[in-house]
Design a protein around this motif. Structure first.
Motif, short mmCIF file in Angstrom:
data_model
loop_
_atom_site.label_atom_id
_atom_site.label_comp_id
_atom_site.label_asym_id
_atom_site.label_seq_id
_atom_site.Cartn_x
_atom_site.Cartn_y
_atom_site.Cartn_z
N ARG A 144 34.71 45.72 40.99
CA ARG A 144 35.06 47.08 40.52
C ARG A 144 36.14 46.90 39.34
O ARG A 144 35.93 47.69 38.29
CB ARG A 144 35.79 47.63 41.70
CG ARG A 144 36.49 49.38 41.49
CD ARG A 144 36.87 49.94 42.59
NE ARG A 144 37.34 51.34 42.48
CZ ARG A 144 38.00 52.05 43.08
NH1 ARG A 144 38.69 51.56 44.12
NH2 ARG A 144 38.15 53.18 42.87
N GLU A 145 37.06 46.25 39.27
CA GLU A 145 37.87 45.95 38.03
C GLU A 145 37.03 45.59 37.06
O GLU A 145 37.11 45.97 35.75
CB GLU A 145 39.01 45.05 38.50
CG GLU A 145 39.99 45.54 39.54
CD GLU A 145 40.81 46.67 38.77
OE1 GLU A 145 41.19 46.70 37.53
OE2 GLU A 145 41.40 47.66 39.76
N THR A 146 36.10 44.53 37.10
CA THR A 146 35.52 43.83 36.15
C THR A 146 34.42 45.00 35.44
O THR A 146 34.50 44.95 34.08
CB THR A 146 34.70 42.75 36.67
OG1 THR A 146 35.54 41.87 37.13
CG2 THR A 146 33.50 42.15 35.48
N THR A 148 36.27 47.58 33.31
CA THR A 148 36.59 47.09 32.03
C THR A 148 35.53 47.30 31.07
O THR A 148 35.58 47.82 30.16
CB THR A 148 37.18 45.70 32.23
OG1 THR A 148 38.32 45.68 32.93
CG2 THR A 148 37.51 45.08 30.73
N PRO A 204 39.30 52.14 36.86
CA PRO A 204 38.48 51.65 38.29
C PRO A 204 38.40 52.65 39.21
O PRO A 204 37.27 52.55 40.08
CB PRO A 204 39.72 50.72 38.51
CG PRO A 204 40.27 50.18 37.38
CD PRO A 204 40.18 51.49 36.31
#
Length: 159
Positions: A113-115, A118, A124
């Motif tokens: 989710r974070e990747t 970005t 997020p």
């Protein structure tokens, strides 16, 4: 607002690493593909391109082009985002589903989710990643591969 959906699936093979949502997942097999085989990002790219009326991932990054052999799918996603910005579009939100009997994916979802947030250039909280099984039915249920689906909402930049 523009809505797009995407789907992708790849079979497992020995000797390749498993990459999903831009994250390497410890597992004994990876995906058979021209690129790194990240089915989640491939489905996401198709959803983004579809929402913008820009075709599909195969049109933009054909598997017949040696330039894309083994490429990190995050690079493809980042290029799609540049194309969207060129159309004055941005990602409002994305809802993504991985379909796999194995490996267990829940522990890796926060990093995915974070990747992805970005790369999508959005918070997020606007990227949802889920994992499910087909209860041992079909090719994913037999452990032959992984599938993914994606739904996205795009808005015009400035809205």
């Amino acid at each position: 607002m523009l809505i797009g959906q995407g789907f992708d699936a790849h079979r497992f093979v020995e000797g390749r690493r498993l990459v999903l949502g831009g994250i390497e997942i410890p597992y004994e097999r990876g995906m058979l593909a021209h690129s790194d085989g990240d089915v989640l990002i491939h489905a996401l790219c198709d959803a983004l391109l579809g929402a913008a009326g820009l075709g599909d991932i195969g049109r933009h990054f054909p598997d017949t082009d040696p330039a894309y052999a083994g490429i990190d799918s995050r690079v493809l996603l980042q290029r799609v985002i540049v194309d969207l910005h060129g159309q004055r579009l941005r990602v409002h939100n994305a809802d993504l589903t991985l379909i796999a009997q194995a490996p267990r994916l829940a522990p890796h979802i926060p990093a995915m989710r974070e990747t992805l947030a970005t790369d999508l250039q959005c918070p997020p909280a606007r990227v949802n990643v889920k994992a499910t099984t087909f209860e041992r039915m079909g090719f994913t249920g037999r452990g032959e591969g992984i599938a993914a689906s994606a739904v996205v909402l795009l808005t015009e930049i400035g809205d």
